[in-house]
Design an enzyme around this catalytic site. Structure first.
Site, short mmCIF file in Angstrom:
data_model
loop_
_atom_site.label_atom_id
_atom_site.label_comp_id
_atom_site.label_asym_id
_atom_site.label_seq_id
_atom_site.Cartn_x
_atom_site.Cartn_y
_atom_site.Cartn_z
CG ASP A 1 -1.73 1.24 1.46
OD1 ASP A 1 -2.64 1.42 0.27
OD2 ASP A 1 -1.78 1.85 2.36
CG MET B 1 -8.77 8.58 3.85
SD MET B 1 -10.50 8.83 2.94
CE MET B 1 -10.12 10.16 2.09
NE ARG B 2 0.08 5.53 2.11
CZ ARG B 2 0.12 4.87 3.44
NH1 ARG B 2 -0.37 3.79 3.41
NH2 ARG B 2 0.67 5.41 4.38
CB ALA B 3 -6.70 4.17 -2.64
CB VAL C 1 -2.00 7.38 -4.64
CG1 VAL C 1 -1.54 7.08 -5.96
CG2 VAL C 1 -1.15 7.43 -3.43
#
Length: 653
Positions: A192, A273-275, A278
């Site tokens: 991830d 929330m990283r997706a 990105v």
């Protein structure tokens, strides 16, 4: 210097080239993980990218490549008042065998021993600042090193607290990792952390493969001439990177596209929330790459193809990639509601098109096409464990010297330092060395600040870390319904162990014996995907060649011992002991002799007794004695019981 293979000359790999270029435009995307089989030009493409990056202005003499226009106020070499210089962007390669001090830096031993001062020697993270950090076979790199470099990539700074040194310095770089999934997976937490991921494979089209060969042979015959022929295309790409970087701050991300990104990530049920972040950064970079003033639906689609495949995997059994139909449906569902008749024209275009940035005249890579997702046989493997069916921690008593892992205690080149030694160790133990030399300084005539050392003063560090192990199952697959039930339970246990082993870097193998012989259906592996595929194909029935199964296990372990003598094995034999296929005359005596070979090799073993019925011959117990291992009954063959037995057998070993 020999010319490198030009980036523009690479045949195919459009998604990979686009992912690298987007990160070159916007390094905050978080890097690229390149997954693919060996021999697919992964390293060639990455090395070609470095030549496209703009030259870097640095403070002359600064070991941390500070920008003269905005030097790092916390730079260990600061404050800066020197002249500026320009150098090419660096490609720094992190080898699999790198140590922590090589990555983050350490105490400068030369200055400490000669001048008596505490100084910091920079590592590879500082060398990669404002360039590219390339990690080939990142899945084989030790986990704590992967954590360190991913932390630095995410924060843009490296923090060093070791050997009495406390340093923080800028470390902003384009992180690229490559891996072959057949050699083992990365943990989901590490997957991830990579911004984008790309699946690469060799072309199956004959024309494409022919062109690959033609270009490679031409490059090998005349590297400089070949590079010169492709220089215009590479120059054009390099200029586009500069232009896109300059335009990046002004690219607008409309609220409707923000909502599209949020809806898209929610529909794929990604964690955290990283997706979303990105995808947003990659969409902005894609718009800048196109020369657009604002992000459109096609930019979001291109970003999602690269940012979501590795984030939708919940466990190692999930197929990599992204399902095209699901992606298109999610994009349609994320379309803004049409305005009312008085609200003016609708906004945004449908994003169902797949020709995002097709190949352009100046070597522009395409983003069309995505890694295949969820394909193949959809049948569930036998006895897939439920969440409660998990393997406990397996560990080997004592301290080994095995391959790096996260399971059993081991003496190794990583981990915590236990003490100093004059004998075998890993790296210099500075305090021990200084302590050994200190009492002799007067006798050695020391007069200045430096310390006088002799060879006999040198002390090495004894470190304790973790190692990985090999668990080999030898399973009786004979019989009919009873054997199938037995196989179902064993398959479930093996899968549970694989789930745990893939995180702890263990190897797990499976030998089955039925009919007239034995078969190594699962060679020792750390690849969960490959393991599950093999386990789906298991079949049962026929007679019981027990001796042949044990001999096959013996040969398998002997081969693995030659490959890596440090990895300690455990053999789990699952059988009812009713051997019906002799090697010579007596099938039981043959099996006991084969067990003796394993015991003589010091293999820790456990026998799971599958014998049933009112008349029991007790052969599994005799087999366990011949193996010098533990003996348990079939009704204890659950994940909890099996791993408990494994732990007991290892303790006994």
């Amino acid at each position: 210097m020999t010319a490198g293979y030009p980036f523009s000359a690479v045949v195919g790999h459009d998604d990979l080239r686009l992912a690298l270029l987007l990160n070159a435009v916007h390094p905050a995307i978080g890097g690229v993980l390149v997954r693919g089989e060996k021999g697919t030009a992964k390293s060639t493409v990455v090395r070609g990218l470095a030549a496209l990056l703009p030259a870097v202005a640095v403070v002359e003499g600064c070991r941390f490549s500070c920008d003269p226009a905005a030097p790092d106020p916390a730079c260990p070499d600061g404050p800066h008042d020197g002249a500026a210089a320009t150098r090419p962007a660096r490609l720094v390669e992190l080898p699999v065998g790198a140590t922590e001090d090589r990555l983050v830096g350490s105490l400068d031993l030369e200055r400490a021993l000669t001048a008596g001062v505490r100084a910091y020697q920079p590592g590879l993270l500082s060398a990669a600042h404002r360039g590219v950090l390339y990690v080939d076979e990142v899945n084989l790199l030790h986990d704590h090193l992967v954590d360190l470099l991913l932390d630095a990539a995410a924060m843009g700074r490296a923090h060093v607290e070791r050997d009495g040194v406390s340093v923080s310095h800028a470390a902003s770089f384009l992180l690229v990792g490559t891996m072959n999934p057949e050699e083992g997976e990365l943990r989901p937490q590490l997957l991830d952390r990579f911004g984008l991921t790309v699946e690469v494979a060799a072309a199956r089209d004959v024309d494409a493969r022919t062109e690959v060969i033609r270009r490679r042979l031409a490059f090998e015959a005349d590297p400089a001439g070949f590079a010169a022929r492709w220089a215009p295309e590479d120059t054009a790409l390099a200029q586009r990177i500069v232009t896109a970087r300059a335009a990046l701050p002004s690219v607008r991300l409309p609220d409707k596209e923000l909502r599209r990104i949020a809806a898209l990530c929610a529909s794929f049920d990604v964690d955290g929330m990283r997706a979303d972040l990105v995808v947003a950064r990659a969409a902005v970079a894609h718009a800048a790459w196109r020369g657009a003033a604002e992000v459109e639906a096609r930019d979001v689609e291109a970003a999602a193809r690269l940012a979501l495949p590795h984030r939708r995997r919940r466990d190692p059994f999930d197929e990599p990639g992204i399902d095209e139909e699901q992606l298109q449906q999610a994009l349609r569902d994320a379309e803004p509601d049409p305005p009312d008749p008085d609200g003016g024209p609708g906004s945004g275009n449908s994003s169902g098109n797949s020709d995002v940035d097709g190949p352009a005249e100046n070597g522009e890579p395409a983003a069309n096409g995505s890694p295949p997702g969820g394909g193949g046989d959809q049948a569930q493997p036998a006895a897939i464990p439920d969440p409660a069916f998990r393997a406990r921690l397996l560990s080997v008593d004592g301290i080994g010297e095995g391959a790096p892992g996260r399971r059993s205690r081991a003496r190794s080149g990583f981990g915590r330092t236990l003490r100093a030694t004059e004998g075998h160790g890993h790296g210099l133990h500075l305090v021990g060395t200084l302590a050994a030399a200190a009492p002799h300084q007067l006798a050695r005539g020391r007069t200045g600040a430096g310390i006088v050392l002799r060879r006999g003063d040198l002390r090495r560090a004894v470190r304790e870390g973790k190692e990985s192990n090999l668990v080999l199952f030898a399973v009786d697959a004979s019989g009919s319904m009873a054997a199938r039930k037995r196989m179902s339970a064993v398959t479930g246990a093996v899968i549970s162990l694989l789930l745990d082993a893939y995180q702890r870097r263990d190897k797990v193998g499976l030998v089955t014996f039925r009919g007239d012989g034995a078969e190594l259906v699962l060679p020792p592996t750390s690849s969960v995907e490959a393991a599950v595929t093999r386990l789906r194909r298991l079949s049962t029935g026929g007679r019981t060649p027990l001796a042949d199964g044990l001999l096959r296990a013996h040969r398998t372990l002997a081969t693995e011992r030659l490959r890596d003598s440090r990895r300690r094995p455990l053999l789990v034999v699952v059988t009812d002991g009713r051997a019906t296929v002799p090697l010579r005359a007596d099938p039981v005596a043959d099996a006991l002799r084969a067990a003796g070979l394993l015991a003589a090799d010091g293999v820790a073993s456990v026998v799971v007794d599958c014998e049933r019925g009112p008349v029991r011959l007790g052969i599994p117990a005799r087999l366990a004695a011949a193996l010098s291992g533990a003996h348990v009954r079939l009704d204890e063959l659950s994940a909890d019981h099996v791993t408990g037995v494994v732990r007991a057998a290892r303790s006994a070993a």
